[in-house]
Write a protein that holds these residues in place. Structure first.
Motif, mmCIF file in Angstrom:
data_model
loop_
_atom_site.group_PDB
_atom_site.id
_atom_site.type_symbol
_atom_site.label_atom_id
_atom_site.label_comp_id
_atom_site.label_asym_id
_atom_site.label_seq_id
_atom_site.Cartn_x
_atom_site.Cartn_y
_atom_site.Cartn_z
ATOM 1 N N VAL A 294 0.551 -1.220 -0.555
ATOM 2 C CA VAL A 294 -0.159 -0.149 -0.355
ATOM 3 C C VAL A 294 0.736 1.541 -0.127
ATOM 4 O O VAL A 294 0.528 2.501 -0.747
ATOM 5 C CB VAL A 294 -0.691 -0.092 1.232
ATOM 6 N N GLY A 295 2.021 0.995 0.804
ATOM 7 C CA GLY A 295 2.395 2.427 0.762
ATOM 8 C C GLY A 295 4.295 2.967 0.183
ATOM 9 O O GLY A 295 4.173 2.217 -0.156
ATOM 10 N N ASP A 296 4.609 3.706 -0.215
ATOM 11 C CA ASP A 296 5.854 4.222 -0.619
ATOM 12 C C ASP A 296 6.671 3.660 -0.263
ATOM 13 O O ASP A 296 7.165 2.699 1.050
ATOM 14 C CB ASP A 296 6.111 5.844 -1.065
ATOM 15 N N GLY A 297 7.410 2.913 -1.379
ATOM 16 C CA GLY A 297 8.443 2.268 -0.778
ATOM 17 C C GLY A 297 8.761 0.808 -0.217
ATOM 18 O O GLY A 297 9.125 -0.393 -0.020
ATOM 19 N N ASP A 298 7.335 0.137 -1.082
ATOM 20 C CA ASP A 298 7.111 -1.135 -0.463
ATOM 21 C C ASP A 298 6.764 -1.477 1.144
ATOM 22 O O ASP A 298 7.038 -2.501 1.530
ATOM 23 C CB ASP A 298 7.367 -2.248 -1.443
ATOM 24 N N SER B 113 7.787 6.263 -23.354
ATOM 25 C CA SER B 113 8.860 5.715 -22.396
ATOM 26 C C SER B 113 7.801 5.324 -21.451
ATOM 27 O O SER B 113 7.033 5.982 -21.378
ATOM 28 C CB SER B 113 10.023 6.892 -22.675
ATOM 29 N N ILE B 114 8.470 4.908 -20.582
ATOM 30 C CA ILE B 114 8.059 4.640 -19.070
ATOM 31 C C ILE B 114 7.281 5.576 -18.141
ATOM 32 O O ILE B 114 7.083 6.327 -17.669
ATOM 33 C CB ILE B 114 8.605 3.276 -18.716
ATOM 34 N N ASP B 115 9.005 6.711 -18.574
ATOM 35 C CA ASP B 115 9.365 7.518 -17.939
ATOM 36 C C ASP B 115 8.112 8.645 -18.127
ATOM 37 O O ASP B 115 7.429 9.194 -16.881
ATOM 38 C CB ASP B 115 10.696 8.490 -17.717
ATOM 39 N N ALA B 116 7.857 9.095 -19.330
ATOM 40 C CA ALA B 116 7.336 10.025 -20.200
ATOM 41 C C ALA B 116 5.159 9.136 -20.022
ATOM 42 O O ALA B 116 4.550 10.802 -18.978
ATOM 43 C CB ALA B 116 6.508 10.171 -21.519
ATOM 44 N N ALA B 117 5.750 8.151 -19.687
ATOM 45 C CA ALA B 117 3.728 7.562 -19.130
ATOM 46 C C ALA B 117 3.563 7.882 -17.497
ATOM 47 O O ALA B 117 2.772 8.060 -17.331
ATOM 48 C CB ALA B 117 3.964 6.091 -19.273
ATOM 49 N N ARG B 118 4.717 8.019 -16.811
ATOM 50 C CA ARG B 118 4.455 8.009 -15.301
ATOM 51 C C ARG B 118 4.310 8.999 -15.035
ATOM 52 O O ARG B 118 3.962 9.474 -14.632
ATOM 53 C CB ARG B 118 6.052 7.487 -14.592
ATOM 54 N N ALA B 119 5.398 9.657 -16.107
ATOM 55 C CA ALA B 119 4.900 11.949 -15.225
ATOM 56 C C ALA B 119 3.601 12.480 -16.128
ATOM 57 O O ALA B 119 2.686 12.576 -15.358
ATOM 58 C CB ALA B 119 5.606 12.549 -16.012
ATOM 59 N N LEU B 120 2.875 11.106 -17.024
ATOM 60 C CA LEU B 120 1.940 11.536 -17.306
ATOM 61 C C LEU B 120 0.718 11.395 -16.281
ATOM 62 O O LEU B 120 -0.438 11.866 -16.364
ATOM 63 C CB LEU B 120 1.901 11.330 -18.554
ATOM 64 N N PRO C 90 4.903 -2.317 -20.826
ATOM 65 C CA PRO C 90 4.998 -3.623 -20.948
ATOM 66 C C PRO C 90 7.068 -3.832 -20.535
ATOM 67 O O PRO C 90 7.137 -2.628 -19.849
ATOM 68 C CB PRO C 90 6.346 -4.095 -21.944
ATOM 69 N N MET C 91 7.526 -4.642 -19.390
ATOM 70 C CA MET C 91 8.664 -4.632 -18.334
ATOM 71 C C MET C 91 9.534 -5.329 -19.262
ATOM 72 O O MET C 91 9.358 -6.223 -19.151
ATOM 73 C CB MET C 91 8.279 -5.339 -16.691
ATOM 74 N N ALA D 123 8.426 3.897 -10.889
ATOM 75 C CA ALA D 123 9.507 5.129 -10.097
ATOM 76 C C ALA D 123 10.687 4.519 -10.261
ATOM 77 O O ALA D 123 11.839 4.940 -11.046
ATOM 78 C CB ALA D 123 9.937 5.586 -8.772
ATOM 79 N N ALA D 124 10.878 3.244 -9.481
ATOM 80 C CA ALA D 124 12.201 2.330 -10.273
ATOM 81 C C ALA D 124 12.041 1.413 -10.189
ATOM 82 O O ALA D 124 12.276 -0.098 -10.509
ATOM 83 C CB ALA D 124 13.288 2.288 -8.794
#
Ligand code: AMP
Ligand code: GLY
Length: 415
Positions: A205-209, A382-389, A222-223, A410-411
């Motif tokens: 549930v939380g940040d950083g697992d 890209s993953i980063d762009a999708a994440r930001a969006l 995709p991963m 993020a990671a």
């Protein structure tokens, strides 16, 4: 136009219906307010009373109860295994026995119905300790901890039947596996299997697992870390032996075989099978699927092959959950930032909002109605762009006590 019925009421079903709607007329049963607002027909009618060229069953519970068998007995084309195949998810003890018979690499384990032998077995394990309830528990029946006392208390708790009712009268205690986790979903036609875009799910549930296991707080696909040689190893050591064992047992598995895999130092090991599309992985996967999903799933359902479904771009899904999720979600909060169609009131190109648990109040406003409320999904190159969006989309939505991880994708490869 061909007709498809999707069974279920969450964001996964919203994503499947949305994607199927590109090439079919789609009805969701029962669906939810956000799916209906998005222009997809939702009806309360049971699936067995509907007519369509294709039925796709979303959640595990109706599969375990044999809905796919009942529909097939009516001559329907169904994506989803019968009750026999669904036991792979319906009982962890059955799944582990099956994996052993199939020689699929997985964590060492013991299954117990009595406290004393369970605790004796637990004391022979090394951390992290893993304690699971046998039956369906919506992804929440699993404890992974380094604390032996906490694991022992969980064994007692689960075997008392208090925590999960019937689902908790057998516990499975497992060797803790270390590594990167991935979700590999295969479309199976009973004989062949084809991989969908590999995905990664963020379960805690939380940040950083940190914190409790949930149904999933976000995903991406995709991963890339799970493609190429990793996917090839999973196919030869996990998927092919599984298909052979299914055949040996006479189980005609037509549906989604979802392998939850840990990429360990000694190769991929299977954590669990699910017998359906993952949630929230499916929200991300559907956003990048490139091809005729209706045609492909129809082929699977007819047992006529497992066609490849290509993907284009990268998708990130961020789940917005109710305060108190997963233990005691508090619902009824008014959601700000959504338009009449349930999508962002101020739209962002490449963002789609899948509804997991919403209803509309008398004034027509969307209101939270479940633990997981929305699955905000963005596609980019890209993953980063999708994440930001995706996070830009999330920032346009508010409700009281909204729970959201800020580190989805993020990671990448190391949640
Ligand atoms: P499951 O419902 O079996 O997928 O378990 C939920 C989550 O608990 C998994 O996605 C993993 O993150 C974690 N988990 C389950 N089994 C193990 C294991 N044997 N070793 C380490 N982590 C595990
Ligand atoms: N995302 C985990 C599941 O669908 O079970």
């Amino acid at each position: 136009m061909k007709r498809a019925v999707v069974v279920g009421s969450g964001a996964r079903e919203h994503a499947l219906a949305w994607r199927l709607a590109a090439s079919a007329q789609v009805v969701v049963t029962p669906g939810n307010a956000g799916i209906a607002a998005h222009g997809i027909t939702c009806v309360p009618t049971p699936a067995t009373e509907l007519d369509a060229d294709l039925f796709v069953i979303g959640p595990e519970a109706p599969l375990v109860e044999g809905l796919a068998d009942r529909l097939r007995a009516q001559g329907k084309v169904v994506v989803g295994p019968g009750a026999d195949g669904a036991r792979l998810e319906g009982s962890k003890a059955f799944m582990k026995e099956f994996l052993t018979a199939a020689s699929v690499p997985t964590a060492a384990y013991g299954a117990f119905t009595e406290v004393e032998p369970a605790l004796a077995f637990l004391s022979t394990m090394t951390p992290p300790y893993v304690v699971k309830t046998d039956g369906l528990a919506a992804g929440k029946g699993v404890l992974v901890t380094d604390d032996l006392e906490a694991a022992a208390a969980d064994v007692r708790d689960k075997l008392s039947g208090a925590a999960f009712g019937d689902a908790g009268t057998t516990v499975v205690i497992e060797e803790g596996l270390l590594g990167v986790e991935c979700s590999l979903l295969y479309l199976c036609d009973g004989t062949n299997a084809t991989a969908l875009a590999p995905a990664q799910d963020f379960k805690r549930v939380g940040d950083g697992d940190a914190g409790a296991n949930t149904g999933g707080m976000g995903a991406y696909a995709p991963m890339d870390a799970a493609r190429g040689p990793v996917e090839a190893a999973v196919r030869t050591t996990i998927v092919e032996p599984t298909l052979a064992e299914l055949a040996r047992r006479g189980i005609d598995f037509r549906g989604v075989l979802y392998a939850g895999v840990m990429l360990t130092e000694s190769g991929p090991k299977l954590l669990e099978y699910n017998v359906r599309f993952g949630d929230p992985e499916t929200e991300a996967i559907m956003a990048v699927v490139d091809g005729d999903l209706f045609e492909c799933l129809g082929t699977i359902g007819r047992g006529a092959g497992a066609p490849d479904l290509a993907s284009a771009g990268y998708a990130v899904t961020v789940v917005l959950a109710s305060p108190g999720y997963p233990e005691r979600p508090r619902t009824g909060g008014v959601i700000e930032g959504l338009g009449e169609d349930g999508q962002l009131a101020s739209p962002l190109e490449g963002v789609v909002v899948f509804h997991a648990g919403t209803v509309r109040d008398d004034a027509g406003r969307f209101v939270t109605a479940g633990g997981r409320v929305l699955a905000v999904t963005a596609v980019a190159s890209s993953i980063d762009a999708a994440r930001a969006l995706a996070y830009e989309g999330c920032a346009r939505i508010t409700f009281e006590g909204m729970v959201m991880r800020t580190d989805i994708a993020a990671a990448v490869g190391h949640p």
